[in-house]
Design a protein around this motif. Structure first.
Motif, PDB file in Angstrom:
ATOM      1  N   ILE A   8      19.418 -18.876 -25.603  1.00  0.00           N
ATOM      2  CA  ILE A   8      19.253 -17.474 -25.203  1.00  0.00           C
ATOM      3  C   ILE A   8      17.936 -16.922 -25.726  1.00  0.00           C
ATOM      4  N   ARG A   9      17.617 -17.233 -26.992  1.00  0.00           N
ATOM      5  CA  ARG A   9      16.359 -16.757 -27.582  1.00  0.00           C
ATOM      6  C   ARG A   9      15.158 -17.365 -26.868  1.00  0.00           C
ATOM      7  N   THR A  10      15.257 -18.659 -26.523  1.00  0.00           N
ATOM      8  CA  THR A  10      14.156 -19.324 -25.814  1.00  0.00           C
ATOM      9  C   THR A  10      13.941 -18.688 -24.448  1.00  0.00           C
ATOM     10  N   ARG A  11      15.030 -18.455 -23.737  1.00  0.00           N
ATOM     11  CA  ARG A  11      14.929 -17.832 -22.415  1.00  0.00           C
ATOM     12  C   ARG A  11      14.288 -16.456 -22.516  1.00  0.00           C
ATOM     13  N   ALA A  30      -1.389 -14.990 -12.253  1.00  0.00           N
ATOM     14  CA  ALA A  30      -0.625 -15.550 -13.381  1.00  0.00           C
ATOM     15  C   ALA A  30      -0.355 -17.034 -13.149  1.00  0.00           C
ATOM     16  N   THR A  31      -0.394 -17.813 -14.234  1.00  0.00           N
ATOM     17  CA  THR A  31      -0.106 -19.246 -14.126  1.00  0.00           C
ATOM     18  C   THR A  31       0.981 -19.642 -15.114  1.00  0.00           C
ATOM     19  N   ILE A  32       1.699 -20.698 -14.755  1.00  0.00           N
ATOM     20  CA  ILE A  32       2.719 -21.248 -15.650  1.00  0.00           C
ATOM     21  C   ILE A  32       2.082 -21.672 -16.967  1.00  0.00           C
ATOM     22  N   THR A  33       0.889 -22.255 -16.914  1.00  0.00           N
ATOM     23  CA  THR A  33       0.194 -22.710 -18.129  1.00  0.00           C
ATOM     24  C   THR A  33      -0.042 -21.560 -19.088  1.00  0.00           C
ATOM     25  N   GLU A  34      -0.478 -20.415 -18.556  1.00  0.00           N
ATOM     26  CA  GLU A  34      -0.733 -19.247 -19.406  1.00  0.00           C
ATOM     27  C   GLU A  34       0.573 -18.707 -19.991  1.00  0.00           C
ATOM     28  N   ILE A  35       1.617 -18.690 -19.193  1.00  0.00           N
ATOM     29  CA  ILE A  35       2.921 -18.207 -19.681  1.00  0.00           C
ATOM     30  C   ILE A  35       3.445 -19.123 -20.784  1.00  0.00           C
ATOM     31  N   LEU A  36       3.260 -20.433 -20.617  1.00  0.00           N
ATOM     32  CA  LEU A  36       3.663 -21.388 -21.655  1.00  0.00           C
ATOM     33  C   LEU A  36       2.920 -21.126 -22.951  1.00  0.00           C
ATOM     34  N   ALA A  37       1.622 -20.865 -22.851  1.00  0.00           N
ATOM     35  CA  ALA A  37       0.812 -20.632 -24.048  1.00  0.00           C
ATOM     36  C   ALA A  37       1.263 -19.380 -24.785  1.00  0.00           C
ATOM     37  N   VAL A  38       1.561 -18.324 -24.036  1.00  0.00           N
ATOM     38  CA  VAL A  38       1.995 -17.072 -24.660  1.00  0.00           C
ATOM     39  C   VAL A  38       3.391 -17.232 -25.270  1.00  0.00           C
ATOM     40  N   ALA A  39       4.271 -17.956 -24.568  1.00  0.00           N
ATOM     41  CA  ALA A  39       5.651 -18.123 -25.050  1.00  0.00           C
ATOM     42  C   ALA A  39       5.740 -19.102 -26.215  1.00  0.00           C
ATOM     43  N   GLY A  40       4.800 -20.054 -26.270  1.00  0.00           N
ATOM     44  CA  GLY A  40       4.840 -21.060 -27.339  1.00  0.00           C
ATOM     45  C   GLY A  40       5.998 -22.023 -27.187  1.00  0.00           C
ATOM     46  N   VAL A  41       6.330 -22.378 -25.936  1.00  0.00           N
ATOM     47  CA  VAL A  41       7.414 -23.330 -25.693  1.00  0.00           C
ATOM     48  C   VAL A  41       6.864 -24.493 -24.859  1.00  0.00           C
ATOM     49  N   THR A  42       7.639 -25.557 -24.776  1.00  0.00           N
ATOM     50  CA  THR A  42       7.228 -26.714 -23.987  1.00  0.00           C
ATOM     51  C   THR A  42       7.497 -26.476 -22.506  1.00  0.00           C
ATOM     52  N   LYS A  43       6.819 -27.259 -21.680  1.00  0.00           N
ATOM     53  CA  LYS A  43       7.040 -27.161 -20.245  1.00  0.00           C
ATOM     54  C   LYS A  43       8.499 -27.499 -19.905  1.00  0.00           C
ATOM     55  N   GLY A  44       9.056 -28.467 -20.623  1.00  0.00           N
ATOM     56  CA  GLY A  44      10.445 -28.841 -20.390  1.00  0.00           C
ATOM     57  C   GLY A  44      11.400 -27.695 -20.676  1.00  0.00           C
ATOM     58  N   LEU A  46      10.709 -24.497 -20.535  1.00  0.00           N
ATOM     59  CA  LEU A  46      10.556 -23.468 -19.500  1.00  0.00           C
ATOM     60  C   LEU A  46      11.295 -23.876 -18.233  1.00  0.00           C
ATOM     61  N   TYR A  47      11.101 -25.127 -17.804  1.00  0.00           N
ATOM     62  CA  TYR A  47      11.724 -25.554 -16.556  1.00  0.00           C
ATOM     63  C   TYR A  47      13.225 -25.737 -16.685  1.00  0.00           C
ATOM     64  N   PHE A  48      13.728 -25.809 -17.896  1.00  0.00           N
ATOM     65  CA  PHE A  48      15.185 -25.840 -18.098  1.00  0.00           C
ATOM     66  C   PHE A  48      15.793 -24.500 -17.662  1.00  0.00           C
ATOM     67  N   HIS A  49      15.044 -23.415 -17.910  1.00  0.00           N
ATOM     68  CA  HIS A  49      15.550 -22.078 -17.603  1.00  0.00           C
ATOM     69  C   HIS A  49      15.059 -21.545 -16.259  1.00  0.00           C
ATOM     70  N   GLN A  51      12.796 -22.525 -12.577  1.00  0.00           N
ATOM     71  CA  GLN A  51      12.309 -23.637 -11.763  1.00  0.00           C
ATOM     72  C   GLN A  51      10.885 -23.454 -11.255  1.00  0.00           C
ATOM     73  N   SER A  52      10.385 -22.212 -11.242  1.00  0.00           N
ATOM     74  CA  SER A  52       9.081 -21.943 -10.643  1.00  0.00           C
ATOM     75  C   SER A  52       8.557 -20.591 -11.123  1.00  0.00           C
ATOM     76  N   LYS A  53       7.316 -20.297 -10.749  1.00  0.00           N
ATOM     77  CA  LYS A  53       6.750 -18.981 -11.066  1.00  0.00           C
ATOM     78  C   LYS A  53       7.530 -17.882 -10.352  1.00  0.00           C
ATOM     79  N   GLU A  54       7.941 -18.163  -9.129  1.00  0.00           N
ATOM     80  CA  GLU A  54       8.742 -17.179  -8.390  1.00  0.00           C
ATOM     81  C   GLU A  54      10.066 -16.914  -9.107  1.00  0.00           C
ATOM     82  N   ASP A  55      10.688 -17.964  -9.610  1.00  0.00           N
ATOM     83  CA  ASP A  55      11.939 -17.833 -10.355  1.00  0.00           C
ATOM     84  C   ASP A  55      11.732 -16.982 -11.616  1.00  0.00           C
ATOM     85  N   LEU A  56      10.603 -17.199 -12.293  1.00  0.00           N
ATOM     86  CA  LEU A  56      10.259 -16.397 -13.472  1.00  0.00           C
ATOM     87  C   LEU A  56      10.103 -14.924 -13.099  1.00  0.00           C
TER      88      LEU A  56
END
Length: 228
Positions: A8-11, A30-44, A46-49, A51-56
């Motif tokens: 829940i915290r990761t999401r 906006a890019t997935i790469t930039e969102i990953l950098a700001v969130a400080g989480v792995t790509k895996g 992010l994609y667990f929660h 599926q795409s930028k649209e989903d985000l």
């Protein structure tokens, strides 16, 4: 339970990062790469929660509505006003709400369904105005669905103007002014005299909601919790 809490915290961290990037850069840039950098989480992670930028983006759009219901009022016009002013206050103070509004109004967000927030706000307004009408609070000519759409559309313009001119610093003043101009053509004057349209009303409603939540949590806690 610990794993569930961590998920829940990761999401939430991912959504908060996405909100920050979407608000600053818009949906297209906006890019997935930039969102990953700001969130400080792995790509895996992010994609667990998501599926795409649209989903985000859909996650951010739905998050802005997170269960902050205005307490029921005897006067349904006041409840309607409280819903508008609460949203305006949260738009000023909550990055998630700001990002959701930016996405909703982003006409260049190709492939993103931006209709949801407009439809939800229209439904909320229509429901409250129908109840106000049933209680004799509205003028005879009023059609609740039409009035709800006018308010939602007008607020969209007011908040956009406020963002451009003052970065939302004057949003409460502008929203209060909008309601003072619109409601006399909708609400019985005898009802309107007792409705609080003040600029501070949104903050008061949020404080009331948070206090009710604290009380509910205190009641649910078993006896002895916190005692060493």
């Amino acid at each position: 339970m610990a794993m569930q809490d961590r998920a829940i915290r990761t999401r939430q961290a991912i959504l908060s990062a996405a909100a920050k990037v979407f608000e600053e850069r818009g949906y297209q840039a906006a890019t997935i790469t930039e969102i990953l950098a700001v969130a400080g989480v792995t790509k895996g992670a992010l994609y667990f929660h998501f599926q795409s930028k649209e989903d985000l983006a859909e996650g951010v759009l739905s998050e802005q509505d997170q269960q902050l219901s205005v307490p029921e009022r005897a006067c349904k016009v006041q409840e309607f006003v409280d819903s508008v002013l609460l949203h305006a206050h949260r738009l000023r103070t909550d990055p998630m709400v700001r990002a959701g509004v930016r996405l909703t109004l982003d006409q260049r967000a190709e492939g993103l369904d931006r209709s949801g927030p407009f439809l939800r706000w229209g439904d909320i307004g229509r429901h409250l105005l129908q109840r106000a009408q049933a209680q004799g609070e509205l003028l005879p000519h009023v059609t609740p669905s039409e009035t709800a759409d006018v308010v939602v559309g007008s607020f969209a313009g007011i908040q956009s103007m406020s963002q451009a001119l003052s970065d939302y610093q004057d949003l409460m003043e502008r929203t209060s002014s909008l309601l003072r101009h619109l409601l006399p053509s909708v609400v019985q004057s005898s009802v309107l005299t007792s409705v609080d349209l003040s600029e501070s009303r949104g903050a008061k409603v949020l404080d009331e909601i948070l206090e009710l939540r604290r009380q509910a949590v205190a009641v649910q806690e078993p006896a002895g919790v916190g005692v060493s």
